[in-house]
Scaffold this motif. Structure first.
Motif, PDB file in Angstrom:
ATOM      1  N   ALA A 238       0.872  -1.173   0.000  1.00  0.00           N
ATOM      2  CA  ALA A 238       0.000   0.000   0.000  1.00  0.00           C
ATOM      3  C   ALA A 238       0.906   1.219   0.000  1.00  0.00           C
ATOM      4  CB  ALA A 238      -0.896   0.015   1.228  1.00  0.00           C
ATOM      5  N   PHE A 239       0.505   2.261  -0.716  1.00  0.00           N
ATOM      6  CA  PHE A 239       1.290   3.485  -0.719  1.00  0.00           C
ATOM      7  C   PHE A 239       1.030   4.251   0.569  1.00  0.00           C
ATOM      8  CE2 PHE A 239       0.958   2.878  -5.406  1.00  0.00           C
ATOM      9  CZ  PHE A 239       2.306   2.657  -5.619  1.00  0.00           C
TER      10      PHE A 239
ATOM     11  N   GLY B 262       4.221   7.409   7.075  1.00  0.00           N
ATOM     12  CA  GLY B 262       3.763   6.023   7.092  1.00  0.00           C
ATOM     13  C   GLY B 262       2.257   5.877   7.072  1.00  0.00           C
ATOM     14  N   MET B 263       1.530   6.983   6.840  1.00  0.00           N
ATOM     15  CA  MET B 263       0.074   6.935   6.825  1.00  0.00           C
ATOM     16  C   MET B 263      -0.428   6.451   5.458  1.00  0.00           C
ATOM     17  SD  MET B 263      -0.473   7.736   9.901  1.00  0.00           S
ATOM     18  CE  MET B 263      -2.241   7.906   9.977  1.00  0.00           C
TER      19      MET B 263
ATOM     20  N   SER C   8      -4.282   9.279 -10.631  1.00  0.00           N
ATOM     21  CA  SER C   8      -5.242   9.309  -9.525  1.00  0.00           C
ATOM     22  C   SER C   8      -4.669  10.105  -8.348  1.00  0.00           C
ATOM     23  CB  SER C   8      -5.560   7.888  -9.040  1.00  0.00           C
ATOM     24  OG  SER C   8      -6.217   7.159 -10.041  1.00  0.00           O
ATOM     25  N   PRO C   9      -5.272  11.259  -8.038  1.00  0.00           N
ATOM     26  CA  PRO C   9      -4.810  12.038  -6.885  1.00  0.00           C
ATOM     27  C   PRO C   9      -4.848  11.206  -5.611  1.00  0.00           C
ATOM     28  CG  PRO C   9      -6.283  13.342  -8.233  1.00  0.00           C
ATOM     29  CD  PRO C   9      -6.370  11.926  -8.749  1.00  0.00           C
ATOM     30  N   LEU C  10      -3.912  11.492  -4.705  1.00  0.00           N
ATOM     31  CA  LEU C  10      -3.763  10.714  -3.473  1.00  0.00           C
ATOM     32  C   LEU C  10      -4.137  11.534  -2.243  1.00  0.00           C
ATOM     33  CD1 LEU C  10      -0.370   9.099  -4.426  1.00  0.00           C
ATOM     34  CD2 LEU C  10      -2.595   7.954  -4.360  1.00  0.00           C
ATOM     35  N   TYR C  11      -4.683  10.824  -1.240  1.00  0.00           N
ATOM     36  CA  TYR C  11      -5.191  11.444  -0.014  1.00  0.00           C
ATOM     37  C   TYR C  11      -4.862  10.567   1.181  1.00  0.00           C
ATOM     38  CZ  TYR C  11      -8.281  13.426  -3.587  1.00  0.00           C
ATOM     39  OH  TYR C  11      -8.780  14.032  -4.698  1.00  0.00           O
ATOM     40  N   THR C  12      -4.827  11.171   2.364  1.00  0.00           N
ATOM     41  CA  THR C  12      -4.845  10.415   3.610  1.00  0.00           C
ATOM     42  C   THR C  12      -6.282  10.485   4.132  1.00  0.00           C
ATOM     43  OG1 THR C  12      -4.190  12.374   4.887  1.00  0.00           O
ATOM     44  CG2 THR C  12      -2.418  10.870   4.183  1.00  0.00           C
TER      45      THR C  12
ATOM     46  N   PRO D 164       0.290   4.821  11.618  1.00  0.00           N
ATOM     47  CA  PRO D 164       0.724   4.121  10.406  1.00  0.00           C
ATOM     48  C   PRO D 164       0.126   2.714  10.349  1.00  0.00           C
ATOM     49  CG  PRO D 164       2.573   5.282  11.369  1.00  0.00           C
ATOM     50  CD  PRO D 164       1.443   5.375  12.360  1.00  0.00           C
ATOM     51  N   GLY D 165      -0.311   2.343   9.159  1.00  0.00           N
ATOM     52  CA  GLY D 165      -0.909   1.020   8.975  1.00  0.00           C
ATOM     53  C   GLY D 165      -2.418   1.011   9.074  1.00  0.00           C
TER      54      GLY D 165
END
Length: 131
Positions: A37-38, A43-44, A99-103, A110-111
Motif C-alpha cells: 500500500a502506498f 507512514g500513513m 489518480s490524486p492521493l489522499y490520507t 501508520p498502517g
C-alpha cells in the motif's frame, strides 16, 4: 513587553501548526510499504477517490478536511507513474497513474486503513498497478 511578544509568537506558531496538520505533506512521491500500500512520509496509508477523473481532484472544501490531499512541494515534478496535479486552489497534489492521493483523518497511526471502502467503495487504499 517580552511576555506579549512571546505570547504572540506562541499563538502564531500554534495556529500555523493547526493549519498544517490538516494537510498531508510530502516532499517526494509516496513510498510503498511492505503490505503493498502506498504511504506518505509519516507512514500513513494513502487512498484514491473513484470520483476523481483525468488527473483532477474533485475532493475540495469539506471533503478535503476529511480526506487531506497529499500535497506536493512547489518544485515537485512528475516521476514516471507519479505526477503532480493542480488543485482548484492552485496548490499541488501527488497522483499515481493520474489518480490524486489522499490520507484519511480517521486513520490515527501508520498502517491504519479505516478509510478503505468508504462511500460505497469510492475510497480505496492506493496500491501499485500490477502488470
Amino acid at each position: 513587553m517580552k511576555t506579549r511578544t512571546t505570547s504572540a509568537w506562541t499563538a502564531l506558531c500554534g495556529a500555523l501548526a493547526l493549519t498544517l496538520s490538516g494537510m498531508a505533506m510530502a516532499a517526494d512521491h509516496p513510498l510503498l510499504e511492505p503490505g503493498k500500500a502506498f504511504v506518505d512520509s509519516r507512514g500513513m496509508t494513502l487512498y484514491t477517490y473513484a470520483e476523481d477523473e483525468d488527473g483532477k481532484s474533485t475532493c475540495n472544501a469539506d471533503c478535503a478536511k476529511n480526506w487531506p490531499p497529499l500535497m506536493a512541494n512547489k518544485g515537485a515534478s512528475d516521476d514516471g507513474d507519479w505526477t503532480v496535479v493542480s488543485r482548484d486552489d492552485g496548490s499541488l497534489q501527488w497522483a499515481y497513474m493520474g489518480s490524486p492521493l489522499y490520507t484519511y483523518k480517521a486513520d490515527k497511526k501508520p498502517g491504519d486503513t479505516s478509510g478503505d471502502g468508504k462511500k460505497d467503495n469510492a475510497w480505496q487504499v492506493a496500491r501499485p498497478v500490477e502488470d
